[in-house]
Scaffold this motif. Structure first.
Motif, PDB file in Angstrom:
ATOM      1  N   ASN A   1      -6.109 -14.022   8.239  1.00  0.00           N
ATOM      2  CA  ASN A   1      -4.727 -13.540   8.268  1.00  0.00           C
ATOM      3  C   ASN A   1      -4.524 -12.240   7.495  1.00  0.00           C
ATOM      4  OD1 ASN A   1      -5.227 -14.861   5.851  1.00  0.00           O
ATOM      5  ND2 ASN A   1      -3.248 -15.877   5.750  1.00  0.00           N
ATOM      6  N   TYR A   2      -5.586 -11.666   6.962  1.00  0.00           N
ATOM      7  CA  TYR A   2      -5.514 -10.336   6.356  1.00  0.00           C
ATOM      8  C   TYR A   2      -6.318  -9.300   7.157  1.00  0.00           C
ATOM      9  CZ  TYR A   2      -3.231 -11.969   2.083  1.00  0.00           C
ATOM     10  OH  TYR A   2      -2.325 -12.477   1.178  1.00  0.00           O
ATOM     11  N   SER A   3      -6.846  -9.672   8.306  1.00  0.00           N
ATOM     12  CA  SER A   3      -7.706  -8.771   9.066  1.00  0.00           C
ATOM     13  C   SER A   3      -6.991  -7.470   9.419  1.00  0.00           C
ATOM     14  CB  SER A   3      -8.203  -9.456  10.344  1.00  0.00           C
ATOM     15  OG  SER A   3      -9.106 -10.500  10.032  1.00  0.00           O
ATOM     16  N   ALA A   4      -5.734  -7.580   9.853  1.00  0.00           N
ATOM     17  CA  ALA A   4      -5.000  -6.372  10.236  1.00  0.00           C
ATOM     18  C   ALA A   4      -4.796  -5.449   9.038  1.00  0.00           C
ATOM     19  CB  ALA A   4      -3.653  -6.751  10.852  1.00  0.00           C
ATOM     20  N   ALA A   5      -4.460  -6.025   7.896  1.00  0.00           N
ATOM     21  CA  ALA A   5      -4.243  -5.212   6.696  1.00  0.00           C
ATOM     22  C   ALA A   5      -5.540  -4.553   6.248  1.00  0.00           C
ATOM     23  CB  ALA A   5      -3.668  -6.079   5.576  1.00  0.00           C
TER      24      ALA A   5
ATOM     25  N   ALA B   1      -7.992  -3.682   8.175  1.00  0.00           N
ATOM     26  CA  ALA B   1      -8.398  -2.679   9.146  1.00  0.00           C
ATOM     27  C   ALA B   1      -7.542  -1.423   9.076  1.00  0.00           C
ATOM     28  CB  ALA B   1      -8.334  -3.256  10.560  1.00  0.00           C
ATOM     29  N   ALA B   2      -6.385  -1.506   8.420  1.00  0.00           N
ATOM     30  CA  ALA B   2      -5.485  -0.363   8.336  1.00  0.00           C
ATOM     31  C   ALA B   2      -6.062   0.696   7.401  1.00  0.00           C
ATOM     32  CB  ALA B   2      -4.115  -0.812   7.836  1.00  0.00           C
ATOM     33  N   PRO B   3      -5.712   1.964   7.615  1.00  0.00           N
ATOM     34  CA  PRO B   3      -6.196   3.025   6.715  1.00  0.00           C
ATOM     35  C   PRO B   3      -5.800   2.747   5.275  1.00  0.00           C
ATOM     36  CG  PRO B   3      -5.143   3.953   8.664  1.00  0.00           C
ATOM     37  CD  PRO B   3      -4.859   2.481   8.682  1.00  0.00           C
ATOM     38  N   VAL B   4      -6.694   3.038   4.356  1.00  0.00           N
ATOM     39  CA  VAL B   4      -6.417   2.815   2.938  1.00  0.00           C
ATOM     40  C   VAL B   4      -5.402   3.854   2.461  1.00  0.00           C
ATOM     41  CG1 VAL B   4      -7.401   2.761   0.624  1.00  0.00           C
ATOM     42  CG2 VAL B   4      -8.700   1.874   2.560  1.00  0.00           C
ATOM     43  N   SER B   5      -4.343   3.378   1.800  1.00  0.00           N
ATOM     44  CA  SER B   5      -3.328   4.293   1.291  1.00  0.00           C
ATOM     45  C   SER B   5      -3.422   4.368  -0.223  1.00  0.00           C
ATOM     46  CB  SER B   5      -1.928   3.810   1.702  1.00  0.00           C
ATOM     47  OG  SER B   5      -1.661   2.541   1.145  1.00  0.00           O
ATOM     48  N   PRO B   6      -2.877   5.414  -0.828  1.00  0.00           N
ATOM     49  CA  PRO B   6      -2.872   5.496  -2.283  1.00  0.00           C
ATOM     50  C   PRO B   6      -2.123   4.313  -2.894  1.00  0.00           C
ATOM     51  CG  PRO B   6      -2.174   7.568  -1.265  1.00  0.00           C
ATOM     52  CD  PRO B   6      -2.200   6.544  -0.187  1.00  0.00           C
ATOM     53  N   ALA B   7      -2.386   4.062  -4.149  1.00  0.00           N
ATOM     54  CA  ALA B   7      -1.689   2.975  -4.836  1.00  0.00           C
ATOM     55  C   ALA B   7      -0.188   3.189  -4.733  1.00  0.00           C
ATOM     56  CB  ALA B   7      -2.124   2.928  -6.298  1.00  0.00           C
ATOM     57  N   ALA B   8       0.507   2.133  -4.321  1.00  0.00           N
ATOM     58  CA  ALA B   8       1.952   2.235  -4.144  1.00  0.00           C
ATOM     59  C   ALA B   8       2.642   2.361  -5.500  1.00  0.00           C
ATOM     60  CB  ALA B   8       2.474   1.009  -3.417  1.00  0.00           C
ATOM     61  N   PRO B   9       3.753   3.100  -5.555  1.00  0.00           N
ATOM     62  CA  PRO B   9       4.486   3.217  -6.818  1.00  0.00           C
ATOM     63  C   PRO B   9       5.148   1.898  -7.192  1.00  0.00           C
ATOM     64  CG  PRO B   9       5.690   4.262  -5.031  1.00  0.00           C
ATOM     65  CD  PRO B   9       4.345   3.895  -4.473  1.00  0.00           C
ATOM     66  N   ARG B  10       5.617   1.841  -8.419  1.00  0.00           N
ATOM     67  CA  ARG B  10       6.156   0.597  -8.975  1.00  0.00           C
ATOM     68  C   ARG B  10       7.315   0.065  -8.142  1.00  0.00           C
ATOM     69  NH1 ARG B  10      10.064  -0.815 -12.945  1.00  0.00           N
ATOM     70  NH2 ARG B  10       9.489  -2.704 -14.116  1.00  0.00           N
ATOM     71  N   HIS B  11       8.200   0.935  -7.661  1.00  0.00           N
ATOM     72  CA  HIS B  11       9.372   0.408  -6.954  1.00  0.00           C
ATOM     73  C   HIS B  11       8.990  -0.250  -5.619  1.00  0.00           C
ATOM     74  CE1 HIS B  11       9.232   4.539  -5.172  1.00  0.00           C
ATOM     75  NE2 HIS B  11       9.684   3.932  -4.090  1.00  0.00           N
ATOM     76  N   VAL B  12       7.906   0.219  -4.978  1.00  0.00           N
ATOM     77  CA  VAL B  12       7.451  -0.419  -3.748  1.00  0.00           C
ATOM     78  C   VAL B  12       6.893  -1.810  -4.058  1.00  0.00           C
ATOM     79  CG1 VAL B  12       5.782  -0.304  -1.848  1.00  0.00           C
ATOM     80  CG2 VAL B  12       7.046   1.741  -2.538  1.00  0.00           C
ATOM     81  N   ARG B  13       6.107  -1.906  -5.133  1.00  0.00           N
ATOM     82  CA  ARG B  13       5.540  -3.202  -5.509  1.00  0.00           C
ATOM     83  C   ARG B  13       6.639  -4.172  -5.935  1.00  0.00           C
ATOM     84  NH1 ARG B  13       2.114   0.234  -8.366  1.00  0.00           N
ATOM     85  NH2 ARG B  13       2.810  -0.604 -10.363  1.00  0.00           N
ATOM     86  N   LEU B  14       7.635  -3.675  -6.672  1.00  0.00           N
ATOM     87  CA  LEU B  14       8.752  -4.537  -7.056  1.00  0.00           C
ATOM     88  C   LEU B  14       9.499  -5.046  -5.832  1.00  0.00           C
ATOM     89  CD1 LEU B  14      10.245  -2.635 -10.147  1.00  0.00           C
ATOM     90  CD2 LEU B  14       9.093  -4.864 -10.161  1.00  0.00           C
ATOM     91  N   ALA B  15       9.694  -4.159  -4.861  1.00  0.00           N
ATOM     92  CA  ALA B  15      10.378  -4.559  -3.631  1.00  0.00           C
ATOM     93  C   ALA B  15       9.591  -5.637  -2.901  1.00  0.00           C
ATOM     94  CB  ALA B  15      10.573  -3.341  -2.730  1.00  0.00           C
ATOM     95  N   GLU B  16       8.273  -5.477  -2.818  1.00  0.00           N
ATOM     96  CA  GLU B  16       7.445  -6.474  -2.134  1.00  0.00           C
ATOM     97  C   GLU B  16       7.454  -7.803  -2.869  1.00  0.00           C
ATOM     98  OE1 GLU B  16       4.159  -3.653   0.106  1.00  0.00           O
ATOM     99  OE2 GLU B  16       3.874  -4.131  -2.021  1.00  0.00           O
ATOM    100  N   ASP B  17       7.417  -7.757  -4.189  1.00  0.00           N
ATOM    101  CA  ASP B  17       7.484  -8.994  -4.968  1.00  0.00           C
ATOM    102  C   ASP B  17       8.807  -9.708  -4.732  1.00  0.00           C
ATOM    103  OD1 ASP B  17       4.979  -8.515  -6.014  1.00  0.00           O
ATOM    104  OD2 ASP B  17       5.716  -7.654  -7.899  1.00  0.00           O
ATOM    105  N   PHE B  18       9.899  -8.941  -4.682  1.00  0.00           N
ATOM    106  CA  PHE B  18      11.214  -9.531  -4.457  1.00  0.00           C
ATOM    107  C   PHE B  18      11.288 -10.155  -3.059  1.00  0.00           C
ATOM    108  CE2 PHE B  18      15.582  -9.132  -2.801  1.00  0.00           C
ATOM    109  CZ  PHE B  18      16.266  -9.893  -3.747  1.00  0.00           C
ATOM    110  N   MET B  19      10.783  -9.449  -2.068  1.00  0.00           N
ATOM    111  CA  MET B  19      10.814  -9.984  -0.708  1.00  0.00           C
ATOM    112  C   MET B  19       9.947 -11.234  -0.581  1.00  0.00           C
ATOM    113  SD  MET B  19      10.961  -6.602   1.778  1.00  0.00           S
ATOM    114  CE  MET B  19       9.421  -5.875   1.197  1.00  0.00           C
ATOM    115  N   ALA B  20       8.772 -11.218  -1.232  1.00  0.00           N
ATOM    116  CA  ALA B  20       7.895 -12.389  -1.166  1.00  0.00           C
ATOM    117  C   ALA B  20       8.543 -13.613  -1.807  1.00  0.00           C
ATOM    118  CB  ALA B  20       6.562 -12.073  -1.845  1.00  0.00           C
TER     119      ALA B  20
END
Length: 276
Positions: free
Chosen positions: A155-159, A161-180
């Motif tokens: 269930n992580y195969s698609a992720a 296979a996606a191009p590697v992106s730079p480390a996300a900034p803090r607000h993106v990670r906070l948003a993902e934590d909140f959504m999760a």
């Protein structure tokens, strides 16, 4: 082998094993002789010689081994594989890793997997092997775990296979934590932006640049993964697609079913029927 273990197992008689959910381990069963009827999560398959079938820490495992069967079993500690996944994604794993065995081929493995195991078993008999050192052992662990995560559908195969992106900034990670943490709740993009401490515009720009998507599309993907994970372990439970979809925040069931079909190639009802 550090956080891995390799065993060669034979059975003299027919054997039935109900392992439940292994919990702390992932296991790859490489069939060497005879055959085995397996149920991994909700998927039934017959493992024949030459097949490699991977089972997950959080999915039920039942096996019926024929007499005179033999297998090479690789066990990987769950925390080790989750940590390695996070390093490959440059982000934390937000739901359990679940491999998806193909009933026809076992797991669609990397052709080099068994050759790697043959090399490891040969090296294990040598006292002077580099892989007995701490550094060598760690390199071996990482090679095997990378091969499992990229060579066996999960269930992580698609992720991965996606191009590697730079480390996300803090607000993106906070948003993902909140959504999760609020996948099943009726949250808006404004709620997500507020939890991340940024404006909606900044939130959208962060997800576009570092995730290649929008915040709400990322939330929908999280919810779909949660639904699929629950459907794949729903065998024998008194549940329905509607109940599971509503639990994870999908109100428009028609749109949900279409989004699920586009992502996984089948309707949620088909997944449920397949594992029941």
């Amino acid at each position: 082998m550090g956080r891995l273990a390799l065993s060669y197992i034979t059975y003299g008689e027919d054997v039935e094993i109900d392992a439940g959910e292994p919990g702390g381990w992932f296991m790859v069963h490489s069939i060497d002789r005879s055959s085995c009827e397996m149920r991994v999560g909700g998927r039934d398959l017959v493992a024949a010689p030459g097949m490699d079938v991977i089972s997950s820490a959080t999915l039920g495992l039942k096996m019926k081994w024929a007499a005179a069967s033999a297998q090479l079993v690789l066990k990987v500690e769950r925390p080790a594989l989750e940590q390695h996944l996070a390093s490959l994604l440059n982000d934390s794993a937000r739901y359990p890793i679940e491999f998806l065995p193909d009933p026809a081929t076992g797991a669609g493995r990397d052709p080099g997997y068994r050759r790697l195991l043959d090399f490891i078993t040969a090296e294990a008999e040598q006292d002077d092997t580099f892989f007995r050192s701490q550094r060598g052992g760690r390199h071996l662990e990482e090679t095997i775990m990378t091969m499992l995560l990229t060579g066996f559908p999960n269930n992580y195969s698609a992720a991965l296979a996606a191009p590697v992106s730079p480390a996300a900034p803090r607000h993106v990670r906070l948003a993902e934590d909140f959504m999760a943490a609020h996948m099943g709740d009726a949250i808006s993009v404004g709620d997500v932006a507020a939890a991340a401490g940024v404006s909606i515009r900044t939130l959208f720009e962060g997800f576009r640049h570092f995730r290649g998507t929008t915040p709400m599309a990322a939330l929908r993907a999280m919810r779909l993964e949660a639904v699929r994970g629950e459907l794949l372990v729903a065998a024998g439970r008194a549940t329905s697609v509607t109940d599971i979809a509503l639990k994870w925040g999908f109100i428009n069931l028609g749109r949900f079913a279409e989004a699920y079909r586009k992502r996984y190639g089948e309707l949620p009802s088909q997944t449920l029927r397949r594992v029941s």
